[in-house]
Design a protein around this motif. Sequence first.
Motif, PDB file in Angstrom:
ATOM      1  N   HIS A   1       1.430   1.687   7.573  1.00 23.74           N
ATOM      2  CA  HIS A   1       0.397   1.147   8.482  1.00 23.74           C
ATOM      3  C   HIS A   1       0.657   1.502   9.941  1.00 23.74           C
ATOM      4  O   HIS A   1      -0.203   1.344  10.795  1.00 23.74           O
ATOM      5  CB  HIS A   1       0.299  -0.374   8.337  1.00 23.74           C
TER       6      HIS A   1
ATOM      7  N   GLU B   1      -3.316   3.687  -2.133  1.00 27.70           N
ATOM      8  CA  GLU B   1      -3.405   2.758  -3.278  1.00 27.70           C
ATOM      9  C   GLU B   1      -2.914   1.376  -2.846  1.00 27.70           C
ATOM     10  O   GLU B   1      -1.893   1.272  -2.155  1.00 27.70           O
ATOM     11  CB  GLU B   1      -2.460   3.232  -4.388  1.00 27.70           C
ATOM     12  N   ILE B   2      -3.590   0.311  -3.287  1.00 24.35           N
ATOM     13  CA  ILE B   2      -3.080  -1.028  -2.945  1.00 24.35           C
ATOM     14  C   ILE B   2      -2.828  -1.871  -4.202  1.00 24.35           C
ATOM     15  O   ILE B   2      -3.448  -1.653  -5.237  1.00 24.35           O
ATOM     16  CB  ILE B   2      -4.015  -1.800  -1.980  1.00 24.35           C
TER      17      ILE B   2
ATOM     18  N   HIS C   1       0.841  -1.198   0.000  1.00 22.95           N
ATOM     19  CA  HIS C   1       0.000   0.000   0.000  1.00 22.95           C
ATOM     20  C   HIS C   1       0.873   1.243   0.000  1.00 22.95           C
ATOM     21  O   HIS C   1       2.033   1.206   0.419  1.00 22.95           O
ATOM     22  CB  HIS C   1      -0.974   0.001   1.187  1.00 22.95           C
ATOM     23  N   SER C   2       0.280   2.351  -0.446  1.00 17.48           N
ATOM     24  CA  SER C   2       1.109   3.552  -0.613  1.00 17.48           C
ATOM     25  C   SER C   2       1.363   4.271   0.708  1.00 17.48           C
ATOM     26  O   SER C   2       2.350   4.990   0.844  1.00 17.48           O
ATOM     27  CB  SER C   2       0.473   4.502  -1.630  1.00 17.48           C
TER      28      SER C   2
ATOM     29  N   SER D   1     -10.214  -4.852  -2.594  1.00 24.62           N
ATOM     30  CA  SER D   1     -10.205  -3.399  -2.354  1.00 24.62           C
ATOM     31  C   SER D   1     -11.487  -2.947  -1.667  1.00 24.62           C
ATOM     32  O   SER D   1     -11.448  -2.074  -0.797  1.00 24.62           O
ATOM     33  CB  SER D   1     -10.053  -2.631  -3.669  1.00 24.62           C
TER      34      SER D   1
ATOM     35  N   HIS E   1      -9.866   2.609   2.063  1.00 27.47           N
ATOM     36  CA  HIS E   1      -8.921   3.538   1.420  1.00 27.47           C
ATOM     37  C   HIS E   1      -7.874   4.089   2.370  1.00 27.47           C
ATOM     38  O   HIS E   1      -7.025   4.866   1.970  1.00 27.47           O
ATOM     39  CB  HIS E   1      -9.700   4.711   0.814  1.00 27.47           C
TER      40      HIS E   1
END
Length: 409
Positions: free
Chosen positions: A203, A263-264, A199-200, A254, A259
Amino acid sequence: MQDRSYDVMIAGGGFVGRTLALALAKLAPQGFRVALVDAEPPDNGISDARASALSAATKKLLSVLGLWKQLAAEAQPILAIEITDSPLNAGLRPHLLGFDDEMREGEPGAYMIENSDLRRALATAVAEHPAIEIYAPESLADFNSDAFRVVARLASGDRIEAPLLVAADGKRSRLRERAGIKCVGWSYPQLGIVTTVAHSKPHEGRAVQHFLPAGPFAILPLKGNRSSIVWTEGKECGAAIMAKDETGFLAELSTRFGHRLGEISLAGPRQAFPLDFQVARSFVTDRLVLVGDAAHVVHPLAGQGLNIGMRDVAALAETIVEATRLGLDIGAPIQLERYQRWRRFDSAFSATIMDGLNRLFANDSAPLRALRDLGLGLVDRAPVLKRFLVREAAGATGNVPRLLRGESL
Ligand SMILES: Cc1cc2nc3c(=O)[nH]c(=O)nc-3n(C[C@H](O)[C@H](O)[C@H](O)COP(=O)(O)OP(=O)(O)OC[C@H]3O[C@@H](n4cnc5c(N)ncnc54)[C@H](O)[C@@H]3O)c2cc1C
């Protein structure tokens, strides 16, 4: 045909069997010899898309065995947990229960490790230890016990013997069946889909458990901007999702992922596992003990299956090492009962809690939803209870074996 004698024979070289072999080889008095029989080749390079949440107690066990130093760089601490059951189409997904400050006190309660890293570290350590003889790829085909020993027949025709045989041969344990030990259990009408996503956004060590009507969808932090997904779906729907091409699969994922992490994209293979509840009616019989999934299988929703198996390893290693030091017969009923008393109730209790949580959440009943939301809301406002739950998940409550407290034997 060869005949060989050992102190312990272990059938099954999964995480549990290998860890037990290493614990005994390293901590039992010198001269102790372990036979490890595994149906898979030692360097099988099995593709396993899973990562495991290892409790702080399991980390302590791996540290005593000298394994954590190889794993530390790949281990992602879980620094916060968020539990929600909001509908997928909700613009905002408020959490029902969150563990934030409780997780940041002291050392992390759990770490995410990719199964391939754990498998590699264990395989190397086991292969390098001179007290462990590995029979792989090889199956333990049959065994017979008498008053002094168990004699096992391998599929190749070789015979090996020891005072004690350990069944670490997984949930479909052939040894358990051969010993006539029945299980209490059932299969869930669910599949566990696992994969890894990139992911962008970072976490920040946050794990998310999103309870959806078909089952929990977990986002578990890995090193870097990556997360491991454990996604429970109804069997039919899960099979249909698995059959989709990459674009279709990512689209389904997704919708559930949301979100928040930007982006994933898919960053690993996908796999689906059948899910079961299973507890053996007895963990011991004549010179045979069950450990790991051979003894108990739990729903993966709280990432506890392997941790419970590691508790078996720690309790059994402590029982065997102490008996060996005193010159006692490690396969005698009194030793086996000690292990069984230590582990059976604890495992059955954990399996039942996971089963109850799955039943409580995997449904769309409005009254049940209101009740559980109220319950979790109350827990969220009770810091003492939250601290207890964090300690429980870390494996720090109950009669904890020494290895899980980070002490040697
Ligand atoms: C989707 C999913 C996610 C999970 N996530 C987590 C998690 O986050 N944290 C956690 O703690 N747990 C988790 N678990 C549970 C965990 O993966 C299992 O509890 C654990 O891997 C069991 O290990 P084991 O060594 O007991 O059995 P297995 O891994 O099944 O190993 C058994 C071994 O025995 C060998 N064998 C079988 N028969 C014979 C024979 N006759 N002779 C010789 N060898 C034999 C097999 O080849 C195999 O190598 C998860 C499970 C699933 C399905």
